[in-house]
Design a protein around this motif. Sequence first.
Motif, mmCIF file in Angstrom:
data_model
loop_
_atom_site.group_PDB
_atom_site.id
_atom_site.type_symbol
_atom_site.label_atom_id
_atom_site.label_comp_id
_atom_site.label_asym_id
_atom_site.label_seq_id
_atom_site.Cartn_x
_atom_site.Cartn_y
_atom_site.Cartn_z
ATOM 1 N N GLU A 288 30.989 -18.910 16.094
ATOM 2 C CA GLU A 288 29.764 -18.212 16.470
ATOM 3 C C GLU A 288 29.946 -17.506 17.807
ATOM 4 N N GLU A 289 29.015 -16.603 18.104
ATOM 5 C CA GLU A 289 29.041 -15.866 19.364
ATOM 6 C C GLU A 289 29.143 -16.820 20.547
ATOM 7 N N ALA A 290 30.012 -16.479 21.479
ATOM 8 C CA ALA A 290 30.195 -17.272 22.695
ATOM 9 C C ALA A 290 29.714 -16.462 23.899
ATOM 10 N N CYS A 291 29.205 -17.165 24.904
ATOM 11 C CA CYS A 291 28.769 -16.542 26.151
ATOM 12 C C CYS A 291 29.493 -17.228 27.306
ATOM 13 N N ARG A 297 29.074 -12.626 29.860
ATOM 14 C CA ARG A 297 29.798 -11.849 28.841
ATOM 15 C C ARG A 297 29.511 -12.464 27.489
ATOM 16 N N ARG A 298 29.543 -11.620 26.454
ATOM 17 C CA ARG A 298 29.271 -12.096 25.099
ATOM 18 C C ARG A 298 30.364 -11.620 24.148
ATOM 19 N N SER A 299 30.704 -12.488 23.223
ATOM 20 C CA SER A 299 31.697 -12.135 22.205
ATOM 21 C C SER A 299 31.018 -11.401 21.056
ATOM 22 N N VAL A 300 31.795 -11.071 20.058
ATOM 23 C CA VAL A 300 31.259 -10.555 18.814
ATOM 24 C C VAL A 300 30.362 -11.630 18.199
#
Length: 487
Positions: A288-291, A297-300
């Motif tokens: 899942e999306e990571a911050c 910052r945020r991943s896909v």
Amino acid sequence: MRGFNLWSGLGATYYYMQHLQFGQALPEQLKNDALRRGQSNIKAGLYGHLVELLAREVILNGQVRGGRPLNTAGDAFKAMSMIHRLDDKSWGLHGSRSEDIILQLSRIAFQQFPWQSPPTNGVLARYHMLYSHPSVAPMVEAEFGMSTGELFQLILLFAEEMVRRPTLAFEFLPAAEESIRAPVLALSERISRSSDELRAATVERQSYDVNWAYSFNPLRAYPLVHAGNPRSVMCPAPPILLQRLTDGLYFDLMRADRGFGNAIGKAFERYVGKVMERIGKDTFELREEACWGKPERRSVDWIVIDQSAALFVECKLGRLDIASQTEIAPEPPFIAAIERLAGNVGQLYTTLGEALAGGYPHWKPDGRPVHPMVVTFHEWFCFGPFFYKHLDKLVEAEFEKHGLDRVLLERHPYSVCSIAEFEGLLTACRGASIDSVLSEKISPDHRQSLLRGFLADRYPGAISNAMGTFEDGMDLVIDGPSRLTRK
């Protein structure tokens, strides 16, 4: 159409819609010779988009009182044939046909393709899962005076009545709790108009050029029609009623709460995760999306991994306005919509570049191929040279704007698809592999093909099998607490 009675004409459209979308038997007098011989609807010349246009023209021209009944196949098919010929004529008189022919194919897709996908329990469950998300559900209840579960119970009750006749009698309401009766009637009034009001709205929207057959049909906003009494309504197109009570609620909620846009976006991301969990089971590893970091910052949104590759998934509602789907103009609105999509693709490549450089805390490159993909909730019908010519050009502009390395684009070509197609894609990848399916789809032979068509050709059954992913999704609605039905 001016010699015909409006109400009998809308009754005919009701029966044709029920036949096309739900397989209900047609009254004998509404069958033409081809249908009587058992031929397909297509061979008989019966198409959903023509029936919708017939309803529009009946509202525009039919007589509220008096007039000849429009209740035979001869009159109905003659009218639909005239509508089809008028559409052809308006295109024939268009002065820029050679320049606009590819755009014309795109808008034909927007007009006709949705009628090939009837509403199912799985489709209703998809909307229910969005609107029941913890961030969205309170907004639904605040706006409509009922829970998301009750809203979808109401949809099922409406559908049940629509099976039997074109008028809504609200048969369930006397047995419902008193506290839910006013919200039900308020919702009905919200989506209904008198025939005179609908006629005026149709006149206001009418276009007498190449866009004649594509102008917005007010039935899409107000699928219930009455003669002056909002408690006595008729539904000439039940599939449009279902669409209004699912997808169409987006606009009501956007107007009601400024936070709805972000909330429904999060709900869609969560839905995509549930889809991957249900279809992938033990086949895919999901991240899942990571911050991280300051500033954050945020991943896909999602990374899907199997033994062959990683799929980077960015989720976007991707709603298209009516003009983008329908209008031919010197500066087609569809191009402006594609520009927004290109921005989503640019965002995806920005985070992909960081991931490939080792910047993600929850994923590191390991030599396996990486396929970036934007998944939209709504259908864009991504196919053909018009769409990809403009999207590729606008994506290149995004690379220049953000200083991205074009090598990313060459090594990791992007894909765009709708959530319905994505479910079919996951089903195909589960049986084959992510890399084998995606590598073939992005090859020159298939890149401009509609993903739905590609899957039907190369992975038969993938789309149809995926349609059952949440076929049980309405069970919770049926079994849930309700003020509408006494259990």
